[in-house]
Design an enzyme around this catalytic site. Structure first.
Site, PDB file in Angstrom:
ATOM      1  N   CYS A  63     -54.055 131.562 -11.925  1.00  0.00           N
ATOM      2  CA  CYS A  63     -55.242 131.040 -12.600  1.00  0.00           C
ATOM      3  C   CYS A  63     -55.658 129.779 -11.860  1.00  0.00           C
ATOM      4  O   CYS A  63     -54.958 128.764 -11.906  1.00  0.00           O
ATOM      5  CB  CYS A  63     -54.945 130.745 -14.065  1.00  0.00           C
ATOM      6  N   CYS A 120     -63.855 130.701 -14.298  1.00  0.00           N
ATOM      7  CA  CYS A 120     -62.659 131.348 -13.765  1.00  0.00           C
ATOM      8  C   CYS A 120     -62.516 130.905 -12.315  1.00  0.00           C
ATOM      9  O   CYS A 120     -63.368 131.236 -11.476  1.00  0.00           O
ATOM     10  CB  CYS A 120     -62.772 132.867 -13.866  1.00  0.00           C
TER      11      CYS A 120
END
Length: 284
Positions: free
Chosen positions: A81, A221
């Site tokens: 991530c 993201c």
């Protein structure tokens, strides 16, 4: 259970300090923590564990002291991530768990390997693997089917450019897009993109929305921004360059070089406190 809440361009996380890997963290607890009505709310959980104390981090303990144990909001694991790594590093530095050594990047162990970060007052930049474009596939959203490019950034992505006449704001991302399970057997993060106006200091500008595997639509993201930047550069006939990527939560900068990819943007810690995990998981 002690926690800190942080976000990177609106991609928000519950941060749990657990240096010696002693918390009884389960998918149910993670999902309850991330519940935006009954819990603290978040796109995922970042558990802060010493690499030497975590079975998935121990082989990297010689390179990095800390392991980012990242969980999606639904309690599943994710390999990587990008925004989470930036917020994780902001937490390490703010709490004194790590101290930047001049201009030397700070290493952090993740399920996708060791990443390195540079911290300033206004931003955190993290160096990740160079995105790898490896296949083509489609995403279907309602009655709309779009071709896309499959990209590996340590986790899987499908980048789909919108045709002329369709607006990003008009997409319904309340449910997951349908994708080819033979191409993405473990699921995939799906990015929808449109070209933006020129931005000073960047070789290109892309607008993006994303449906994240395990977390639904998020405001940002980081790995998705890297995937989108790589596809945009390819479409512009370039192998390297700097892309400005606008997400609903703000702007990220992606710099792709011959052998690396740097993701940069703001990362903020907004609250600390204590939560009762028993109350979370037993609440009706």
């Amino acid at each position: 259970m002690q926690f800190t809440k942080g976000h990177g361009t609106g991609n928000d996380f519950v941060i749990l300090p657990d240096p010696d890997n002693q918390l009884d963290l389960t998918p149910g607890v993670v999902a309850a923590l991330c519940d935006r009505r009954r819990g603290l709310g978040g796109d995922g959980v970042l558990r802060v564990v010493r690499a030497a104390k975590h079975p998935e981090g121990v082989t990297m303990a010689g390179e990095a002291e800390w392991f980012m144990d990242y969980w999606n909001a639904d309690g599943s694991f994710a390999e990587m991530c990008g925004n989470g790594a930036r917020v994780f590093v902001r937490y390490l530095v703010a709490t004194g768990l790590a101290t930047p050594d001049g201009e030397a990047p700070l290493p952090v162990a993740t399920r996708a390997g060791v990443v390195r970060a540079v911290v300033t007052t206004d931003a955190v930049a993290v160096e990740m693997r160079r995105p790898r474009l490896y296949d083509t596939a489609t995403a279907t959203l309602g009655g709309l089917t779009l071709p896309g490019t499959a990209v590996d950034v340590g986790n899987p992505h499908l980048v789909c450019a919108l045709p002329a006449g369709l607006e990003l704001t008009g997409l319904d991302l309340t449910r997951a897009p349908d994708v080819d399970a033979t191409v993405f057997p473990a699921g995939v993060n799906v990015e929808f993109t449109a070209l933006g106006e020129p931005v000073d200091g960047a070789d290109g500008h892309v607008l993006m929305r994303v449906y994240e595997r395990g977390s639904a639509e998020t405001l940002s993201c980081g790995t998705g921004a890297c995937a989108v930047a790589a596809v945009a550069l390819r479409d512009a006939g370039r192998d390297t360059g700097v892309m400005a990527v606008d997400v609903p939560g703000g702007r990220l900068s992606v710099t792709i070089a011959d052998d690396s990819c740097w993701l940069a943007g703001p990362a903020a810690l907004v609250a600390t406190g204590e939560v009762d995990p028993t109350a979370l998981t037993t609440a009706a």
